[in-house]
Design a protein around this motif. Sequence first.
Motif, short mmCIF file in Angstrom:
data_model
loop_
_atom_site.label_atom_id
_atom_site.label_comp_id
_atom_site.label_asym_id
_atom_site.label_seq_id
_atom_site.Cartn_x
_atom_site.Cartn_y
_atom_site.Cartn_z
N VAL A 164 60.34 37.40 92.38
CA VAL A 164 60.58 35.98 92.07
C VAL A 164 59.41 35.13 92.56
N PHE A 165 58.94 35.40 93.77
CA PHE A 165 57.78 34.65 94.27
C PHE A 165 56.53 34.95 93.44
N GLY A 166 56.44 36.18 92.94
CA GLY A 166 55.31 36.52 92.07
C GLY A 166 55.35 35.74 90.77
N VAL A 167 56.53 35.61 90.18
CA VAL A 167 56.69 34.83 88.95
C VAL A 167 56.27 33.38 89.18
N GLY A 196 53.75 39.76 83.56
CA GLY A 196 53.79 41.01 84.31
C GLY A 196 54.77 40.97 85.46
N MET A 197 54.79 39.85 86.21
CA MET A 197 55.73 39.73 87.32
C MET A 197 57.17 39.65 86.82
N PHE A 198 57.36 38.99 85.68
CA PHE A 198 58.72 38.91 85.13
C PHE A 198 59.18 40.30 84.66
N MET A 199 58.25 41.12 84.13
CA MET A 199 58.63 42.48 83.75
C MET A 199 59.09 43.27 84.97
#
Length: 465
Positions: A330-333, A351-354
């Motif tokens: 989540v923090f990556g998104v 990519g983060m959401f994947m």
Amino acid sequence: MSVLQKPDKGPVIHDWRPEDPAFWGSSGKQTATRNLWISIPALLLAFAVWMVWSTVIVRLNAIGFTFTTDQLFWLAALPGLSGATLRVFYSFMVPIFGGRRWTALSTASLLLPSIWMGFAVQDPSTSYSVFVLIALLCGFGGGNFASSMSNISFFYPKSQQGTALGLNAGLGNLGVSVMQFCVPLVITFGVFGFMGGSPQALPDGGQLWLQNAGFIWVPFIVLVTVLAWFGMNDLSSARASFSEQAVIFKRKHNWLMCWLYLATFGSFIGFSAAFPLLIKTSFPDVIALKFAFLGPLVGALVRPLGGWLADKLGGAKVTLWNFVAMIVMVFGVMHFLPQNGEPGNFYGYLGMFMLLFITTGIGNGSTFRMIPVIFRTQHEKASAGKPPAVREQALKNAGKESAAVLGFSSAMGAFGAFFIPKSFGSSMALTGGPEMAFYMFVVFYLSCIVVTWWWYARKGAATPC
């Protein structure tokens, strides 16, 4: 009665003993597999119809409607609300009506919203309230999951339930990505010729057959309904009245698992419903429908992996660390979102959401593996040292309660399909971006880590699983 006796001929099976290795090896596995592989396409279609609005709303205004962003998020969220509510009732239907009957009837019910949507989008005078009603009826598809998982749980022995439920749910969940991949394609040409109606004109001079988003599922729904009616089975040993199943409301672990499954499946289905419009609003220059199907696809494909990992490593351990990973993702998104005047990075965001979708899929499989283990352990402890007949009845009760909890927790989890899109809509209306909603999700995942560790994963936990 011989342990090698085959299941009864005909739709109703009276002798079903999946925990008996001889029975399972001789014919039980074959029967269970047949029911599973009819259940999967039925569930896939249910998910496709349930989530179809997530794709349709992206193109509604392009064909002449003038709905606000908040109204469009409502249309994406409403099937989640009705689907989750229906799951509460559907979770008790299989032991009352039988898995074969209920699968056929609930699959046939998908025809109503599919056909009505096909006609409604062709009429530019269709009111928003009509679309709201159709969106609510799409919840029929959401309700089907609860009864499907409950049904399949009766067919498999404890040692294989994680994998079987993971396959049923994981491949069934593929209905979201199949829909989000297929609908953008089939609305570009007249699939059904003159029978499918006229195209809608686009502002750039192009044409769209948005009605195909509903009509395309009709022949498949009819086919699978017939397959379910003639190819599946009802298990008499799974029969139970509502009052017999209602005991789960007194079980603490029912409510704890509802909380955990709301975080895993609720996130999967909620993000799936919101993802197309979330991409469109955060990255307006990106064609959202080219990418939106990827998230539900990877989430669905790894769900059986979650069940398999839980079978091998333990459901609580897999679930605990999976929640940690969800928070990181989540923090990556959020890191790649547009902010402070910067445009953001769409491919980093994607990519983060994947990866976030992958963690929701693994968590879906691992939490559902925990449920039958928890209730079997509880009943085994309660019946320890008692006569064989009492222990045998305890195992049957554990199976019935597990099935009811699988269905009921899936109902609670499905509310994520309402709350997550609505949270994004509210966050954007209040702050102009989705970050506030993401922070709320992080707090929720932290609470799930605490629940999983205290009751199931820590050394000395009362019910390790």
